[in-house]
Write a protein that holds these residues in place. Structure first.
Motif, PDB file in Angstrom:
ATOM      1  N   ARG A   3      37.236  57.585 -57.763  1.00 15.74           N
ATOM      2  CA  ARG A   3      37.285  58.513 -58.366  1.00 15.74           C
ATOM      3  C   ARG A   3      37.284  59.311 -57.160  1.00 15.74           C
ATOM      4  NH1 ARG A   3      37.392  55.345 -61.208  1.00 15.74           N
ATOM      5  NH2 ARG A   3      36.391  55.492 -63.493  1.00 15.74           N
ATOM      6  N   ASN A   4      39.055  60.175 -57.134  1.00 12.44           N
ATOM      7  CA  ASN A   4      39.038  61.264 -56.055  1.00 12.44           C
ATOM      8  C   ASN A   4      39.168  62.204 -57.140  1.00 12.44           C
ATOM      9  OD1 ASN A   4      39.262  59.462 -54.103  1.00 12.44           O
ATOM     10  ND2 ASN A   4      41.759  59.073 -54.639  1.00 12.44           N
ATOM     11  N   MET A   5      38.840  63.112 -56.420  1.00 15.00           N
ATOM     12  CA  MET A   5      38.727  64.670 -57.009  1.00 15.00           C
ATOM     13  C   MET A   5      39.035  65.528 -56.166  1.00 15.00           C
ATOM     14  SD  MET A   5      34.770  64.056 -58.672  1.00 15.00           S
ATOM     15  CE  MET A   5      35.313  62.383 -57.141  1.00 15.00           C
ATOM     16  N   LEU A   6      39.365  66.968 -56.402  1.00 17.74           N
ATOM     17  CA  LEU A   6      40.048  68.547 -55.658  1.00 17.74           C
ATOM     18  C   LEU A   6      39.227  69.134 -56.233  1.00 17.74           C
ATOM     19  CD1 LEU A   6      43.888  68.394 -56.077  1.00 17.74           C
ATOM     20  CD2 LEU A   6      42.645  68.227 -53.897  1.00 17.74           C
ATOM     21  N   PRO A   7      38.273  69.881 -55.173  1.00 17.76           N
ATOM     22  CA  PRO A   7      37.351  71.018 -55.966  1.00 17.76           C
ATOM     23  C   PRO A   7      37.313  71.546 -56.152  1.00 17.76           C
ATOM     24  CG  PRO A   7      37.473  70.345 -53.497  1.00 17.76           C
ATOM     25  CD  PRO A   7      37.731  69.291 -53.767  1.00 17.76           C
ATOM     26  N   ALA A   8      36.919  72.554 -56.699  1.00 14.81           N
ATOM     27  CA  ALA A   8      37.231  73.325 -57.651  1.00 14.81           C
ATOM     28  C   ALA A   8      37.578  75.072 -56.881  1.00 14.81           C
ATOM     29  CB  ALA A   8      37.153  73.905 -59.173  1.00 14.81           C
ATOM     30  N   PRO A   9      38.123  75.832 -57.507  1.00 11.76           N
ATOM     31  CA  PRO A   9      38.587  76.699 -56.415  1.00 11.76           C
ATOM     32  C   PRO A   9      37.607  77.774 -56.367  1.00 11.76           C
ATOM     33  CG  PRO A   9      40.661  77.161 -58.240  1.00 11.76           C
ATOM     34  CD  PRO A   9      39.505  75.225 -58.116  1.00 11.76           C
TER      35      PRO A   9
ATOM     36  N   MET B  19      39.231  66.986 -50.412  1.00 10.24           N
ATOM     37  CA  MET B  19      38.012  65.951 -51.890  1.00 10.24           C
ATOM     38  C   MET B  19      37.809  65.038 -51.295  1.00 10.24           C
ATOM     39  SD  MET B  19      42.559  64.211 -52.433  1.00 10.24           S
ATOM     40  CE  MET B  19      42.698  63.853 -51.524  1.00 10.24           C
ATOM     41  N   TRP B  20      37.010  65.393 -52.567  1.00 13.82           N
ATOM     42  CA  TRP B  20      35.907  64.328 -52.972  1.00 13.82           C
ATOM     43  C   TRP B  20      36.039  62.855 -53.674  1.00 13.82           C
ATOM     44  CZ3 TRP B  20      31.417  65.401 -51.235  1.00 13.82           C
ATOM     45  CH2 TRP B  20      30.479  66.145 -50.469  1.00 13.82           C
ATOM     46  N   SER B  21      35.375  61.807 -52.665  1.00  9.68           N
ATOM     47  CA  SER B  21      35.915  60.544 -53.668  1.00  9.68           C
ATOM     48  C   SER B  21      34.407  59.506 -53.994  1.00  9.68           C
ATOM     49  CB  SER B  21      36.457  59.851 -52.861  1.00  9.68           C
ATOM     50  OG  SER B  21      38.086  60.091 -52.602  1.00  9.68           O
ATOM     51  N   THR B  22      34.620  58.992 -54.733  1.00  8.65           N
ATOM     52  CA  THR B  22      33.830  58.894 -55.251  1.00  8.65           C
ATOM     53  C   THR B  22      33.626  57.548 -55.260  1.00  8.65           C
ATOM     54  OG1 THR B  22      32.244  60.598 -56.332  1.00  8.65           O
ATOM     55  CG2 THR B  22      31.179  58.576 -57.632  1.00  8.65           C
ATOM     56  N   PHE B  23      32.791  56.424 -54.621  1.00 11.99           N
ATOM     57  CA  PHE B  23      32.908  55.304 -54.866  1.00 11.99           C
ATOM     58  C   PHE B  23      32.048  53.952 -55.146  1.00 11.99           C
ATOM     59  CE2 PHE B  23      35.466  56.707 -51.259  1.00 11.99           C
ATOM     60  CZ  PHE B  23      36.140  55.355 -50.698  1.00 11.99           C
TER      61      PHE B  23
ATOM     62  N   SER C  26      43.477  62.208 -57.277  1.00  9.39           N
ATOM     63  CA  SER C  26      43.363  63.543 -58.048  1.00  9.39           C
ATOM     64  C   SER C  26      44.491  64.236 -58.663  1.00  9.39           C
ATOM     65  CB  SER C  26      43.699  64.331 -56.190  1.00  9.39           C
ATOM     66  OG  SER C  26      44.688  63.911 -56.027  1.00  9.39           O
ATOM     67  N   SER C  27      45.100  63.212 -59.244  1.00  5.86           N
ATOM     68  CA  SER C  27      46.498  63.944 -59.774  1.00  5.86           C
ATOM     69  C   SER C  27      46.407  63.239 -60.622  1.00  5.86           C
ATOM     70  CB  SER C  27      48.303  63.343 -59.389  1.00  5.86           C
ATOM     71  OG  SER C  27      48.339  62.356 -59.496  1.00  5.86           O
ATOM     72  N   GLY C  28      44.925  62.387 -61.818  1.00  9.65           N
ATOM     73  CA  GLY C  28      45.060  62.818 -63.039  1.00  9.65           C
ATOM     74  C   GLY C  28      45.351  61.613 -63.259  1.00  9.65           C
ATOM     75  N   VAL C  29      46.479  60.154 -62.323  1.00 11.02           N
ATOM     76  CA  VAL C  29      46.890  59.468 -62.655  1.00 11.02           C
ATOM     77  C   VAL C  29      45.300  57.765 -62.385  1.00 11.02           C
ATOM     78  CG1 VAL C  29      48.780  57.412 -61.936  1.00 11.02           C
ATOM     79  CG2 VAL C  29      49.250  60.094 -62.117  1.00 11.02           C
ATOM     80  N   TRP C  30      45.678  57.527 -63.594  1.00  5.56           N
ATOM     81  CA  TRP C  30      44.587  56.445 -63.035  1.00  5.56           C
ATOM     82  C   TRP C  30      45.900  55.159 -62.348  1.00  5.56           C
ATOM     83  CZ3 TRP C  30      39.821  55.631 -64.198  1.00  5.56           C
ATOM     84  CH2 TRP C  30      39.349  56.305 -64.922  1.00  5.56           C
ATOM     85  N   ARG C  31      44.814  53.598 -61.961  1.00  3.85           N
ATOM     86  CA  ARG C  31      45.288  52.712 -62.157  1.00  3.85           C
ATOM     87  C   ARG C  31      44.945  51.804 -62.175  1.00  3.85           C
ATOM     88  NH1 ARG C  31      46.430  55.968 -55.777  1.00  3.85           N
ATOM     89  NH2 ARG C  31      47.866  57.056 -55.848  1.00  3.85           N
ATOM     90  N   ARG C  32      44.914  50.882 -62.458  1.00  4.15           N
ATOM     91  CA  ARG C  32      44.256  50.074 -63.338  1.00  4.15           C
ATOM     92  C   ARG C  32      44.415  48.522 -63.042  1.00  4.15           C
ATOM     93  NH1 ARG C  32      40.772  52.738 -66.738  1.00  4.15           N
ATOM     94  NH2 ARG C  32      41.911  54.573 -67.894  1.00  4.15           N
TER      95      ARG C  32
END
Length: 151
Positions: free
Chosen positions: A145-151, A126-130, A66-72
């Protein structure tokens, strides 16, 4: 008009149609398998067990947090998840809301992801998509993909 009879070939034709990409012969079983995999992922994260986390992923899996960091890569995911759990204490829950299979061997699940705040901190919702892929060893997580909902 003449009707062609399929005879003994009919069951084979039906099975071939159901097992073809887009067919639904095993979707209920597959849906339960990927929901179980998300549950095992949540349990492995909660217990902070690197081996349990590692076995759930494909070797080339990736994650966008959710912070925008990629882990590969699987090892980077394991290290990142364990570090994140240390930095962000609180119990984690994942509730799968939708599962679909766009093609044979490919699954996508969307889940509500909540980290319960500890020490008076607010909950993170948050939301997570697997993204799942079917391997010889069963379903594995290929991406998150972890996402914070828009305010």
């Amino acid at each position: 008009m003449q009707v062609k009879r399929w005879g003994r070939k009919a069951p084979l034709l039906l099975c071939a149609l159901l097992l073809a990409p887009g067919g639904s012969a095993s979707s209920a079983e597959d849906e339960e398998a990927v929901k179980d995999l998300v549950g095992r992922y949540a349990a492995a994260r909660e217990s902070r067990d690197p081996d349990a986390i590692r076995q759930l992923f494909t070797e080339d899996a990736d994650q966008l947090v959710s912070s925008g960091v990629w882990r590969r890569g699987r090892e980077t995911l394991v290290e990142g998840m364990l570090g994140s759990s240390r930095r962000n204490p609180g119990s984690r829950t994942l509730a799968v809301e939708t599962v679909r299979f766009p093609s044979a061997g490919l699954g996508i699940a969307d889940a509500r992801y909540i980290i319960r705040g500890s020490g008076g901190a607010p909950d993170r919702k948050m939301w997570s998509t697997f993204v799942f892929t079917r391997t010889d060893g069963g379903w594995r997580i290929a991406a998150i993909r972890n996402m914070l909902p828009a305010p």
